[in-house]
Design a protein around this motif. Sequence first.
Motif, mmCIF file in Angstrom:
data_model
loop_
_atom_site.group_PDB
_atom_site.id
_atom_site.type_symbol
_atom_site.label_atom_id
_atom_site.label_comp_id
_atom_site.label_asym_id
_atom_site.label_seq_id
_atom_site.Cartn_x
_atom_site.Cartn_y
_atom_site.Cartn_z
ATOM 1 N N LEU A 46 -10.339 -4.694 1.640
ATOM 2 C CA LEU A 46 -11.337 -4.141 0.712
ATOM 3 C C LEU A 46 -10.902 -4.398 -0.729
ATOM 4 N N GLN A 47 -11.009 -5.628 -1.142
ATOM 5 C CA GLN A 47 -10.499 -6.048 -2.441
ATOM 6 C C GLN A 47 -11.400 -5.699 -3.615
ATOM 7 N N HIS A 48 -12.582 -5.124 -3.339
ATOM 8 C CA HIS A 48 -13.478 -4.769 -4.432
ATOM 9 C C HIS A 48 -13.390 -3.299 -4.815
ATOM 10 N N LEU A 49 -12.426 -2.579 -4.254
ATOM 11 C CA LEU A 49 -12.307 -1.152 -4.535
ATOM 12 C C LEU A 49 -12.002 -0.898 -6.003
ATOM 13 N N THR A 50 -12.718 0.072 -6.563
ATOM 14 C CA THR A 50 -12.416 0.551 -7.916
ATOM 15 C C THR A 50 -11.850 1.960 -7.889
ATOM 16 N N ALA A 51 -12.040 2.691 -6.774
ATOM 17 C CA ALA A 51 -11.505 4.040 -6.630
ATOM 18 C C ALA A 51 -10.976 4.214 -5.213
ATOM 19 N N LEU A 52 -9.733 4.695 -5.087
ATOM 20 C CA LEU A 52 -9.110 4.917 -3.787
ATOM 21 C C LEU A 52 -8.447 6.283 -3.798
ATOM 22 N N LYS A 53 -8.865 7.142 -2.849
ATOM 23 C CA LYS A 53 -8.292 8.477 -2.735
ATOM 24 C C LYS A 53 -7.851 8.693 -1.290
ATOM 25 N N LEU A 54 -6.557 8.970 -1.107
ATOM 26 C CA LEU A 54 -5.992 9.174 0.214
ATOM 27 C C LEU A 54 -5.178 10.463 0.248
ATOM 28 N N LYS A 55 -5.289 11.174 1.368
ATOM 29 C CA LYS A 55 -4.475 12.370 1.590
ATOM 30 C C LYS A 55 -3.971 12.358 3.018
ATOM 31 N N ASN A 56 -2.664 12.579 3.171
ATOM 32 C CA ASN A 56 -2.016 12.639 4.480
ATOM 33 C C ASN A 56 -2.179 11.328 5.251
ATOM 34 N N CYS A 57 -1.857 10.246 4.568
ATOM 35 C CA CYS A 57 -1.943 8.909 5.172
ATOM 36 C C CYS A 57 -0.607 8.178 4.992
ATOM 37 N N ALA A 58 -0.406 7.131 5.790
ATOM 38 C CA ALA A 58 0.738 6.236 5.635
ATOM 39 C C ALA A 58 0.227 4.922 5.075
ATOM 40 N N PHE A 59 0.759 4.513 3.939
ATOM 41 C CA PHE A 59 0.291 3.313 3.242
ATOM 42 C C PHE A 59 1.314 2.202 3.471
ATOM 43 N N GLN A 60 1.062 1.386 4.485
ATOM 44 C CA GLN A 60 1.976 0.307 4.854
ATOM 45 C C GLN A 60 1.183 -0.995 4.954
ATOM 46 N N PRO A 61 0.917 -1.657 3.833
ATOM 47 C CA PRO A 61 0.094 -2.867 3.844
ATOM 48 C C PRO A 61 0.858 -4.067 4.383
ATOM 49 N N PRO A 62 0.144 -5.124 4.737
ATOM 50 C CA PRO A 62 0.810 -6.378 5.133
ATOM 51 C C PRO A 62 1.652 -6.915 3.978
ATOM 52 N N VAL A 63 2.645 -7.716 4.292
ATOM 53 C CA VAL A 63 3.552 -8.233 3.258
ATOM 54 C C VAL A 63 2.820 -9.125 2.263
ATOM 55 N N THR A 64 1.692 -9.678 2.676
ATOM 56 C CA THR A 64 0.927 -10.548 1.786
ATOM 57 C C THR A 64 0.042 -9.764 0.814
ATOM 58 N N PHE A 65 -0.095 -8.466 1.032
ATOM 59 C CA PHE A 65 -0.958 -7.649 0.187
ATOM 60 C C PHE A 65 -0.269 -7.364 -1.141
ATOM 61 N N LYS A 66 -0.972 -7.605 -2.241
ATOM 62 C CA LYS A 66 -0.423 -7.370 -3.572
ATOM 63 C C LYS A 66 -0.976 -6.107 -4.218
ATOM 64 N N GLY A 67 -2.239 -5.859 -4.034
ATOM 65 C CA GLY A 67 -2.815 -4.668 -4.636
ATOM 66 C C GLY A 67 -4.321 -4.804 -4.763
ATOM 67 N N PHE A 68 -4.918 -3.763 -5.314
ATOM 68 C CA PHE A 68 -6.359 -3.771 -5.577
ATOM 69 C C PHE A 68 -6.558 -4.011 -7.071
ATOM 70 N N GLU A 69 -6.863 -5.226 -7.435
ATOM 71 C CA GLU A 69 -6.881 -5.624 -8.841
ATOM 72 C C GLU A 69 -7.965 -4.923 -9.651
ATOM 73 N N ARG A 70 -9.006 -4.403 -8.999
ATOM 74 C CA ARG A 70 -10.113 -3.776 -9.728
ATOM 75 C C ARG A 70 -9.995 -2.250 -9.763
ATOM 76 N N LEU A 71 -8.895 -1.719 -9.253
ATOM 77 C CA LEU A 71 -8.754 -0.275 -9.116
ATOM 78 C C LEU A 71 -8.692 0.408 -10.487
ATOM 79 N N VAL A 72 -9.524 1.450 -10.641
ATOM 80 C CA VAL A 72 -9.540 2.273 -11.850
ATOM 81 C C VAL A 72 -8.993 3.667 -11.541
ATOM 82 N N ILE A 73 -9.253 4.159 -10.324
ATOM 83 C CA ILE A 73 -8.804 5.484 -9.907
ATOM 84 C C ILE A 73 -7.925 5.343 -8.670
#
Length: 381
Positions: free
Chosen positions: A134-161
Amino acid sequence: MDGRRRIPMDRMSNLPPSIIQNILTLMPMPDAFRTSILSRNWRYHCRNISKLCFDNYMYHTRNKCTFLHDVVYPVLLLHQGPILEFSLHLNRMDSCWEVDQIILHLSRNYALKEFQLLINLGDEYKLLPAFFNLQHLTALKLKNCAFQPPVTFKGFERLVILYFYKVSITAEVFIRIISNCPLLKDFTLIGDERHFLGVWSCNFIELFERIPLVERLCMSSYPIQCFAKGAIPQKLPTSLVHLKCLDLCGFEFCFGREVDLLSALLLVTSSPNIETIKIEMEDDLTEAVSQAIMNLIDHQDYSYVTLDHLRVIEIYNFSNMKTRMDFVKLILAKSPMLKKVAIYLNEEIVDIHGRVKILEEMIQYPRASAKAEIVILNFCV
């Protein structure tokens, strides 16, 4: 006139579809979907709603075992058109498999801009690799999750929140993500030692170099301590000129601990355009606080500090510890536009005599703003 009664025109049904969609988006989801029974014209409008919010109210009104299967699934499967916002609030994580299916479905929706997954209780949910498409995300809110992306994942470049509440993440992954969020303006990071995995070597200077546009910052004590490595500077080399709101939350901050006190002072005094400050204090430590910490603010030079835009400061669970009183004294002296200082006392610690003593001392502090109002209130933890 032929005497026949005229049927009022259905003006709502004749509105352009885009206007109807906007109206439905502003309604609670259950009410929006009930419009499908109004008439044939309204039957399919709800299938095109671009904002889907499955909140706690909907969860409570149904058996928790069927909520995902009988409510969320049908809505997603029958939905037509792009989904721009999706939020799912669960009181408890009961079935990872069902949430997996939702994530897989959404991962094919490349228009998704905002995503929330907030889980109050139960085991944390490990996000599927497909989620990171989901590379078009501008807002991401997570609670009680494990954030373990693939090694190729760099980030969400459009993220504001970015809102991480009790999200398990390693230092390496965090730095990789934060380094690729150049537009980030609203940043929340709350958790404890169970969530911040591995060795955290990034300090405050490196953190804010990566989020230079941040306007709202919310952090709890433990992540603050992760970034307070080595000697904490009195000020940042580059001021946080965009920061307007600082929220030090979680009832964990103790101004009897040097790292907490210095970190709070660093963030406040490095933010010349800050408008609001909120701090939730921890109960006073039972062990003795050193004289060096008690006099720390007195021995620092804050003559360069200006808080010309600060309007409101709120401090919760307050007591008359000297470092807390000195902190308020500093704020009053540096804030010419200050309007309100709201002090919420822990009435289990501060009795009526202590309340009077705090107020008597504060009203004598020099104030840069003649309009600054000091309000002392009770607060029950």
